[in-house]
Write a protein that holds these residues in place. Structure first.
Motif, mmCIF file in Angstrom:
data_model
loop_
_atom_site.group_PDB
_atom_site.id
_atom_site.type_symbol
_atom_site.label_atom_id
_atom_site.label_comp_id
_atom_site.label_asym_id
_atom_site.label_seq_id
_atom_site.Cartn_x
_atom_site.Cartn_y
_atom_site.Cartn_z
ATOM 1 N N MET A 87 0.835 -1.203 0.000
ATOM 2 C CA MET A 87 0.000 0.000 0.000
ATOM 3 C C MET A 87 0.867 1.249 0.000
ATOM 4 N N LEU A 88 1.921 1.241 0.819
ATOM 5 C CA LEU A 88 2.785 2.426 0.899
ATOM 6 C C LEU A 88 3.459 2.696 -0.443
ATOM 7 N N LYS A 90 2.471 1.764 -3.402
ATOM 8 C CA LYS A 90 1.468 2.183 -4.376
ATOM 9 C C LYS A 90 1.148 3.660 -4.226
ATOM 10 N N ALA A 91 1.057 4.109 -2.976
ATOM 11 C CA ALA A 91 0.634 5.483 -2.735
ATOM 12 C C ALA A 91 1.765 6.479 -2.959
#
Lengths: 223, 180
Positions: A87-88, A90-91
């Motif tokens: 997630m990190l 990707k963001a």
């Protein structure tokens, strides 16, 4: 077991207990990912990060987690780390996500991470486990990079193609042409059989190097 | 004491570990979720403009229900239509954006999302030189190795790209026939 120095723990994963070539763990991602050198580097670094984090947490919890449920606990912790990392990335680093996209989720099922949690982190202190994680990660990354380089150079004629996905300052379409483009590349090397060939040769090489290191001092003693 | 150690402690620890991990995932998701969504939306808008630079603003057309087509956007100034369609490739779904000019030909195509094998299927799915083959083709059902060539060794990926483009053509024709 003799007390190992901190440096010994760190260096252990590079040759003596190289996760891929000596422990034969994580073979599946190794064969799948090493079609190109840059893939190997990306996968190796992502796995190293997760390995370090999971080793530290599992080592810190080693006295709390009861033996009967240790495997589900380890897997939950590892999967949690991988998901958070995903997630990190990707963001905040979308270009890295594009390069690693397929490999990040694969790390959950990478035997090296679970293997080191079970074999090392659950029995050693936090600092040693962190060093073991880094050492194993370096060994994994090095092996993947070497395998990827051999397969890419022989199979596609280029080296480090696609590295621009990992290092955004490189120009798009970055690649080092090793063999002349007019030469027909040996495409078998980039498919699965080529992976097994290179894997076998590298394993033999690692076994030879380890054996030589062990016998060398003994021979000196005999003289 | 032994019952506690044997039965309840493992359960309790596992529950606690799972709760802690789920909690950290929830926190990570709440932080990164909106950023990821916003980035995806902006990326789509930019991709549409890249394919159809003459367009000024897009209107999303909904409710056509063409299979495999996820999005149809018509340029508000009549410059053309951008259709997003999906097909199953070798490594999973391949999402393709196809831009149609006002004269009914394919202007440009772009693979937006793919997970084809690097070094093999990527010659189809991540290679804008290969996509150029589709440029200028009429908006009708296309045939592999007649309208466009397949890449040797990556037939499945080539076929997936063609299938997605053909689905996009269907979506385009659905919008056109109602517009006429």
């Amino acid at each position: 077991m003799s007390e190992k120095t901190k440096l010994g723990v760190l260096a252990n994963g590079i040759l003596d207990e190289n996760p891929v070539l000596r422990l034969v763990l994580g073979t599946c991602p190794t064969l799948a990912v090493t079609t190109m050198a840059a893939n190997g580097i990306g996968m190796g670094l992502a796995a190293t990060f997760v390995l370090l984090c999971s080793n530290v947490v599992i080592s810190a919890l080693r006295k709390i987690i009861p033996g009967q449920v240790r495997i589900p606990c380890y897997i939950t912790i590892i999967a949690g780390f991988v998901s958070v990392v995903q997630m990190l990335v990707k963001a905040f680093v979308p270009s890295l996500d594009e390069a690693l996209g397929v490999y990040l989720p694969l790390i959950v099922v990478n035997c090296i991470i679970l293997g080191r949690a079970e074999m090392f982190a659950s029995k050693h202190a936090v600092l040693d486990s962190a060093l073991d994680g880094i050492g194993m990660g370096i060994g994994f990354t090095l092996t993947l990079t070497i395998m990827g380089s051999i397969r890419e150079i022989l199979g596609a004629g280029t080296w480090l193609a696609g590295l621009d996905g990992l290092l955004p300052f490189l120009p798009e379409g970055f690649a080092i042409q090793v063999l002349p483009a007019s030469l027909d590349p040996f495409t078998l090397m980039t498919s699965a059989p080529g992976g097994f060939f290179v894997f076998g040769v590298l394993m033999a090489g690692a076994a030879w190097l380890t054996a030589r290191k062990k016998t060398a001092p003994a021979e000196e003693g005999n003289d | 004491m032994s019952k506690w150690n044997r039965l309840f402690k493992p359960v309790l620890v596992l529950v606690l570990v799972c709760t802690a991990v789920s909690g950290s995932l929830a926190v990570a998701h709440s932080v990164t979720g909106p950023i990821i969504e916003e980035a995806a939306r902006r990326e789509q808008e930019a991709a549409r403009l890249e394919l159809l630079p003459e367009a000024k603003g897009f209107k999303r057309m909904l409710g056509y229900g063409v299979e495999q087509v996820s999005d149809i956007c018509v340029a508000e100034n009549g410059a053309g239509v951008v259709v997003t369609a999906k097909a199953k490739g070798y490594g999973g779904d391949m999402t393709v954006m196809v831009a149609f000019s006002a004269d009914g030909t394919i202007k440009r195509i772009k693979v937006a999302e793919q997970s084809e094998t690097k070094g093999i299927g990527s010659k189809v799915a991540a290679n804008s030189a290969y996509w150029a083959q589709y440029e200028g083709l009429p908006a009708r059902e296309l045939v592999l190795n007649e309208d466009v060539d397949a890449v040797t060794g990556a037939t499945k990926s080539s076929r997936a790209l063609l299938e997605a483009v053909n689905a996009a053509v269907k979506g385009y024709r659905a919008v056109q026939s109602i517009g006429d």
